[in-house]
Design an enzyme around this catalytic site. Structure first.
Site, PDB file in Angstrom:
ATOM      1  N   THR A 187      -0.768  -1.631   8.128  1.00 58.63           N
ATOM      2  CA  THR A 187      -1.256  -2.985   8.292  1.00 58.63           C
ATOM      3  C   THR A 187      -0.106  -3.924   7.967  1.00 58.63           C
ATOM      4  O   THR A 187       0.536  -3.761   6.947  1.00 58.63           O
ATOM      5  CB  THR A 187      -2.438  -3.263   7.377  1.00 58.63           C
ATOM      6  OG1 THR A 187      -3.448  -2.318   7.647  1.00 58.63           O
ATOM      7  CG2 THR A 187      -2.972  -4.650   7.581  1.00 58.63           C
TER       8      THR A 187
ATOM      9  N   THR B  54       0.873  -1.184   0.000  1.00 60.83           N
ATOM     10  CA  THR B  54       0.000   0.000   0.000  1.00 60.83           C
ATOM     11  C   THR B  54       0.913   1.239   0.000  1.00 60.83           C
ATOM     12  O   THR B  54       1.343   1.677  -1.049  1.00 60.83           O
ATOM     13  CB  THR B  54      -0.975   0.005   1.190  1.00 60.83           C
ATOM     14  OG1 THR B  54      -0.252  -0.204   2.414  1.00 60.83           O
ATOM     15  CG2 THR B  54      -2.025  -1.087   1.033  1.00 60.83           C
TER      16      THR B  54
ATOM     17  N   LYS C 123       4.289  -6.935   3.885  1.00 61.50           N
ATOM     18  CA  LYS C 123       4.006  -5.532   3.638  1.00 61.50           C
ATOM     19  C   LYS C 123       3.743  -4.859   4.971  1.00 61.50           C
ATOM     20  O   LYS C 123       3.292  -5.473   5.936  1.00 61.50           O
ATOM     21  CB  LYS C 123       2.831  -5.360   2.676  1.00 61.50           C
ATOM     22  CG  LYS C 123       1.454  -5.737   3.193  1.00 61.50           C
ATOM     23  CD  LYS C 123       0.732  -4.689   3.998  1.00 61.50           C
ATOM     24  CE  LYS C 123       0.694  -3.373   3.261  1.00 61.50           C
ATOM     25  NZ  LYS C 123       0.019  -2.338   4.144  1.00 61.50           N
TER      26      LYS C 123
ATOM     27  N   ASN D   4      -0.487  10.363   6.409  1.00 63.78           N
ATOM     28  CA  ASN D   4      -1.696   9.889   7.080  1.00 63.78           C
ATOM     29  C   ASN D   4      -2.785  10.950   7.188  1.00 63.78           C
ATOM     30  O   ASN D   4      -3.948  10.624   7.429  1.00 63.78           O
ATOM     31  CB  ASN D   4      -1.330   9.354   8.469  1.00 63.78           C
ATOM     32  CG  ASN D   4      -0.687   7.994   8.365  1.00 63.78           C
ATOM     33  OD1 ASN D   4      -1.363   6.994   8.166  1.00 63.78           O
ATOM     34  ND2 ASN D   4       0.631   7.951   8.452  1.00 63.78           N
TER      35      ASN D   4
ATOM     36  N   THR E 279      -8.400  10.353   1.498  1.00 66.51           N
ATOM     37  CA  THR E 279      -8.877  11.247   0.439  1.00 66.51           C
ATOM     38  C   THR E 279      -7.839  11.461  -0.651  1.00 66.51           C
ATOM     39  O   THR E 279      -8.160  12.010  -1.700  1.00 66.51           O
ATOM     40  CB  THR E 279      -9.254  12.623   1.038  1.00 66.51           C
ATOM     41  OG1 THR E 279      -8.132  13.137   1.762  1.00 66.51           O
ATOM     42  CG2 THR E 279     -10.426  12.495   1.967  1.00 66.51           C
TER      43      THR E 279
END
Length: 405
Positions: free
Chosen positions: A188, A151, A177, A400, A405
């Site tokens: 995560t 990500t 990851k 973050n 968005t």
């Protein structure tokens, strides 16, 4: 043990892997991977301790009970977390479609997701992606699989090692990851490890659980435990060594190699913390118990004040002493020595719980390096523990602040 620099999970005998773009990410980057054992295999897993668990976690808690696990399907770009009954049904669909394509039973497939929380999974895109990915497994590409689970990661995380058991080559290879929302208690954080060793499910589970406690669970990027954290290991027995069903010397050798793989992946995750400029390793020495050592090490690596000081190359040892003070670890403050170390030199900055005169310029130079070690000597016992993390930079807030968005 040999580190195989140019090998990945698709090079382990009996395993195939692929990563593709299925349409989840608007950027066109890879966002779906399938890992497949061509032969029956046993699996072990650990999952997040967050009470809010993503749909794949809830499904996998049941599927890991299967005596045979041959596939893992993972999407990035969407966490499928906090998505209710629909999300759980979508996780089941991911397993069902993968199972159908690979002629498996649904419970023989594990599922992973990572990305934005609370957004419904575009299951039609994923279904088509799974079908495409499974049809491409003959073009097996472990590097593509490692890219597809990323990500905000800035680089793929992968490692492969080889050991010998009964004159037979045994491979252990992992991809992972993690960049933000990293404070595992099992960014995560996802990790998938495959091996051709012949071992029982119960011993594989024992080895993984212990390994996770001393590797991934000793990492903190930002103090947030994700809804999706998982580590899955699959062993297909193709090495054809005698079945390891007791904690014998072969088990110990395998466990040491597994620990190395997990530790290296954990360090890569820490190094790649969102906005990070350096990897920080905290070593706590001479603690009364292993639990005391772990509590102190993890507290320091999780401290926002310590992480901020290290971003600024400030040898603020008082923040370190403060962090171990609220760790709930048992120690005597008046005994504590603190050192900073990097590839260029090392320096002591506190002795017996008090500050000492030290060369500020040298300390700054040590802290400017990409890999900084904080050494804390409690002088109170024989146990030690190591934790990994990163500094806390301006870019962490930027990343973050606009992630959704």
């Amino acid at each position: 043990m040999k580190i195989l620099e140019n090998k990945t999970i698709s090079d382990v005998p009996g395993f195939k892997a692929i990563g593709i773009h299925s349409g989840l990410k608007k950027s066109g980057k890879k966002d779906l991977c399938v890992i497949y054992s061509e032969y029956p295999a046993v699996a072990a897993a650990t999952f997040t301790k967050n009470k809010v668990k993503a749909a794949p976690i809830l499904l996998n808690i049941e599927h890991i009970k299967s005596e045979n696990t041959q596939a893992i399907v993972v999407n990035s770009g969407n966490a499928n977390a906090c998505t209710g009954l629909e999300g759980f049904k979508n996780a089941i669909t991911m397993a069902e479609v993968t199972a159908k394509e690979l002629s498996l039973s649904t419970h023989e497939v594990m599922v992973g997701s990572t990305g934005i929380i609370g957004v419904p999974l575009p299951i039609d895109k994923i279904t088509e992606g799974i079908q495409t990915a499974c049809s491409m497994l003959n073009k097996s590409d472990g590097n593509a699989a490692s890219e597809a689970i990323m990500t905000t990661d800035t680089f793929p995380k992968k490692i492969t090692v080889e050991i010998t058991i009964e004159d037979k080559p045994v491979y252990i290879s992992g991809i992972a990851k993690g960049s933000g929302m990293i404070h595992p208690n099992m960014g995560t954080m996802l990790s998938f490890i495959v091996t051709n060793i012949n071992i029982t499910k119960s011993l594989l589970s024992l080895a993984l659980k212990d390994s996770v406690e001393n590797t991934y669970n000793m990492v903190s990027v930002d103090g947030d435990t994700s809804t999706n954290d998982m580590v899955i290991t699959i062993a297909n027995g193709k090495a054809k060594n005698s079945l390891i069903d007791t904690k014998n010397s072969y088990y110990v050798k395998f466990k040491e190699a597994l620990d190395f793989v997990n530790q290296e992946l954990a360090k890569m995750i820490a190094k790649d913390g969102e906005g990070a400029t350096k990897l920080i390793e905290t070593c706590v020495l001479h603690a009364k118990t292993i639990e005391d050592a772990k509590l102190c090490a993890k507290s320091v690596i999780s401290s926002s004040l310590v992480k901020s000081a290290l971003f600024g190359n400030d040898a603020n040892w008082g923040r370190i002493l403060c962090a171990i003070g609220y760790s709930n670890g048992n120690f005597e403050p008046e005994k504590v020595d603190i050192f900073f170390k990097s590839k260029i030199d090392n320096i002591q900055v506190a002795k017996n719980g008090k500050g000492i005169s030290f060369d500020e310029a040298l300390a700054k130079s040590i802290l400017e390096q990409e890999y900084v070690n904080i050494i804390i000597d409690l002088k109170d016992g024989e146990y030690e523990a190591t934790a990994w993390g990163c500094d806390l930079s301006y870019d962490y807030v930027k990343i973050n602040g606009s992630y959704r968005t």
